[in-house]
Design a protein around this motif. Structure first.
Motif, PDB file in Angstrom:
ATOM      1  N   LEU A   8       0.809  -1.229   0.000  1.00 25.98           N
ATOM      2  CA  LEU A   8       0.000   0.000   0.000  1.00 25.98           C
ATOM      3  C   LEU A   8       0.836   1.268   0.000  1.00 25.98           C
ATOM      4  N   ALA A  11       0.630   3.546   3.250  1.00 28.65           N
ATOM      5  CA  ALA A  11      -0.669   4.129   3.632  1.00 28.65           C
ATOM      6  C   ALA A  11      -0.725   4.366   5.138  1.00 28.65           C
ATOM      7  N   ARG A  12      -1.412   5.448   5.528  1.00 28.37           N
ATOM      8  CA  ARG A  12      -1.501   5.821   6.945  1.00 28.37           C
ATOM      9  C   ARG A  12      -2.817   6.547   7.183  1.00 28.37           C
ATOM     10  N   THR A  13      -3.394   6.307   8.359  1.00 24.73           N
ATOM     11  CA  THR A  13      -4.609   7.021   8.748  1.00 24.73           C
ATOM     12  C   THR A  13      -4.596   7.207  10.257  1.00 24.73           C
ATOM     13  N   GLU A  20      -0.750   2.345  10.159  1.00 23.94           N
ATOM     14  CA  GLU A  20       0.206   2.632   9.096  1.00 23.94           C
ATOM     15  C   GLU A  20       0.795   1.352   8.535  1.00 23.94           C
ATOM     16  N   LYS A 176      -8.856   0.829   9.670  1.00 24.82           N
ATOM     17  CA  LYS A 176      -9.265   2.235   9.562  1.00 24.82           C
ATOM     18  C   LYS A 176     -10.672   2.451  10.113  1.00 24.82           C
TER      19      LYS A 176
END
Length: 188
Positions: A8, A11-13, A20, A176
């Motif tokens: 990904l 990707a981080r949220t 992450e 998430k």
């Protein structure tokens, strides 16, 4: 030759926990008799970590050993060193009845951190994540909703989660949603 990339691309949220994707991680599946001294020497020599007990992980940074089953370890090494470490392990194993395979590109790794990291994982996995039952170094091979995954708790209280690369997007989205702002349960 193409350059390797993570599932990904980092990707981080952020929500009640930070989710992450950690990027590329060298991973070797090592199967055999975990009580065999040659197998233990191959595993510990590649990682400079001690052999883990049942449902335990001995991990520091990107090197470590995770107990996967009575006859299997997940060996973590820096991604750039995985082929050399695998060759070293095979040489150390010699004629021992064992299997060592590079599975680095078939897996994805995430970190779940923050005050509600336990809650985020508890929403998804059938594991007792209370502070009394799950401590740093504890490891579980389980499911997150509909997919196979494994995770362990690090010394700082964060979790590392490993899943198949093919379901990385699904796992990221599960985490998430479980970490949405305002979704605290207050269980821990």
């Amino acid at each position: 030759m193409s350059e390797p990339i993570s599932a990904l691309n980092g990707a981080r949220t952020e929500g009640i926990a930070t989710i992450e994707e950690l990027g590329l991680q060298g991973m070797i599946t090592l199967r055999g008799d975990l009580d065999n001294k040659g197998l233990a020497k191959a595993a510990t020599g590649a990682t400079n970590q001690k052999m883990p007990g049942q449902r335990q992980a001995s991990v520091s940074g990107d090197s470590g050993l995770c107990w996967m089953s009575p006859d299997e370890l997940l060996v973590l090494v820096p991604y750039a060193e995985v082929e050399a470490k695998l060759a070293e392990m095979v040489k150390t194993l010699g004629s021992s009845h064992a299997l060592a395979v590079n599975v680095s590109d078939a897996r994805a790794v995430f970190r779940v951190s923050g005050d509600y990291a336990r809650e985020v994982l508890a929403k998804l996995a059938p594991v007792d994540l209370s502070k009394e039952a799950f401590k740093p170094g504890d490891f579980r091979r389980t499911r997150l909703a509909q997919v196979a995954a494994a995770f362990w708790m690090e010394e700082d209280g964060s979790f590392r989660v490993v899943c198949f690369r093919s379901v990385a997007g699904y796992v990221f989205n599960l985490l998430k949603v479980a970490a949405q702002p305002g979704s605290e349960v207050g269980a821990f």
